[in-house]
Design a protein around this motif. Sequence first.
Motif, PDB file in Angstrom:
ATOM      1  N   ASN A   1       3.933  -1.757  -7.370  1.00  0.00           N
ATOM      2  CA  ASN A   1       4.238  -2.498  -6.142  1.00  0.00           C
ATOM      3  C   ASN A   1       4.136  -4.007  -6.304  1.00  0.00           C
ATOM      4  OD1 ASN A   1       1.455  -2.490  -6.363  1.00  0.00           O
ATOM      5  ND2 ASN A   1       1.064  -1.926  -4.237  1.00  0.00           N
TER       6      ASN A   1
ATOM      7  N   HIS B   1      -9.658  -3.456  -5.804  1.00  0.00           N
ATOM      8  CA  HIS B   1      -9.354  -3.794  -4.412  1.00  0.00           C
ATOM      9  C   HIS B   1     -10.643  -4.239  -3.729  1.00  0.00           C
ATOM     10  CE1 HIS B   1      -7.854  -2.563  -0.195  1.00  0.00           C
ATOM     11  NE2 HIS B   1      -7.212  -3.651  -0.557  1.00  0.00           N
TER      12      HIS B   1
ATOM     13  N   HIS C   1       0.825  -1.202   0.000  1.00  0.00           N
ATOM     14  CA  HIS C   1       0.000   0.000   0.000  1.00  0.00           C
ATOM     15  C   HIS C   1       0.861   1.254   0.000  1.00  0.00           C
ATOM     16  CE1 HIS C   1      -3.064  -2.882   0.813  1.00  0.00           C
ATOM     17  NE2 HIS C   1      -2.582  -3.159   1.988  1.00  0.00           N
ATOM     18  N   GLY C   2       2.165   1.102  -0.156  1.00  0.00           N
ATOM     19  CA  GLY C   2       3.030   2.269  -0.147  1.00  0.00           C
ATOM     20  C   GLY C   2       3.363   2.736   1.252  1.00  0.00           C
TER      21      GLY C   2
ATOM     22  N   THR D   1      -3.015   2.295 -10.503  1.00  0.00           N
ATOM     23  CA  THR D   1      -3.317   2.372  -9.073  1.00  0.00           C
ATOM     24  C   THR D   1      -4.805   2.111  -8.847  1.00  0.00           C
ATOM     25  OG1 THR D   1      -1.533   3.941  -8.608  1.00  0.00           O
ATOM     26  CG2 THR D   1      -3.347   3.865  -7.034  1.00  0.00           C
TER      27      THR D   1
ATOM     28  N   LYS E   1      -0.707  -0.516  -6.595  1.00  0.00           N
ATOM     29  CA  LYS E   1      -0.325   0.894  -6.525  1.00  0.00           C
ATOM     30  C   LYS E   1       1.007   1.071  -7.232  1.00  0.00           C
ATOM     31  CE  LYS E   1       0.205   4.766  -3.337  1.00  0.00           C
ATOM     32  NZ  LYS E   1       0.147   5.202  -1.925  1.00  0.00           N
ATOM     33  N   ASP E   2       0.988   1.835  -8.313  1.00  0.00           N
ATOM     34  CA  ASP E   2       2.182   2.025  -9.131  1.00  0.00           C
ATOM     35  C   ASP E   2       2.695   0.653  -9.582  1.00  0.00           C
ATOM     36  OD1 ASP E   2       1.971   4.792  -8.799  1.00  0.00           O
ATOM     37  OD2 ASP E   2       3.060   4.708  -6.913  1.00  0.00           O
TER      38      ASP E   2
END
Length: 277
Positions: free
Chosen positions: A206, A187, A58-59, A227, A203-204
């Motif tokens: 990941n 999600h 999730h960053g 994302t 996300k991006d």
Amino acid sequence: MPKRTRRPQTDRARRHFLGLAAAAGAGIAAMGAFAATFLSSQRHKRAVEPGGRGRDGHGNPDGGPLCLLRGTGIKTPKGEVCVEDIRIGDLVETVRGEALPIKWIGRHLYHRSGPTWSEAVVPIRIAPSALDENSPSQELYVTRGHALFIDGVLIRAGDLVNGTSIVPALPTRTDRIEYFQIVLATHEVILAENAPVETFLLKDSNYEGFTNFAEFARLYPAERGATMAPFAPFVGYGGKEHLKVLLRLTARRYIRVRSPLLNVHQRTAVRGNKFAG
């Protein structure tokens, strides 16, 4: 001269002031205990994902994978299926009431290189009925950063640890740990051992944290940098939610602060009492 009597308003003000002082003193002690728990949780956020990323899916700087342990039962229209037996295109049930096709499955495989496992690799064990009656239906093992959907918010498993029914643990002594993560087009929240857990939040790039990330890049080259929108808000130790918990502990008699994380902790602690003995 007649003796002067203290006015009722003055007595009430004095009692109110003394009450606030006592509450503040108790709150400081409570904050100390809570801070110890908070700092302890932060020590588990130091490790790095495979490839040296040091950030979760999730960053957030939680480190480690976001996955379900091999053997976890996932609810599908055909019944429960172990996560390692699910394939791309299979349907899984979501809490929205829809059955959605699996887009991809991320994997992590770890081999123990020393006498003990790294804390970041050891999963969180959630005992049967630790969250609610029959939720989970049996032991559920997820990584620390993997979130569960509780009371309308997403809370990471590492923030749910209570020392009794929710603890870091492995099901058996092993030299190999294998994790799986389900990726859908969005999600979502699915049921793992009848407990509501998140799917992967893209996300991006990941997804590159997974061992088999090259497969995703090959299947979906146009989605590099894409994302997803979160299924629900995330709450946990840190930021505004952490401040709300501290405020509630410090002046719970005088300040009404709604804290989903604290509410869940209180509820699971009560349910966890039966595991303490």
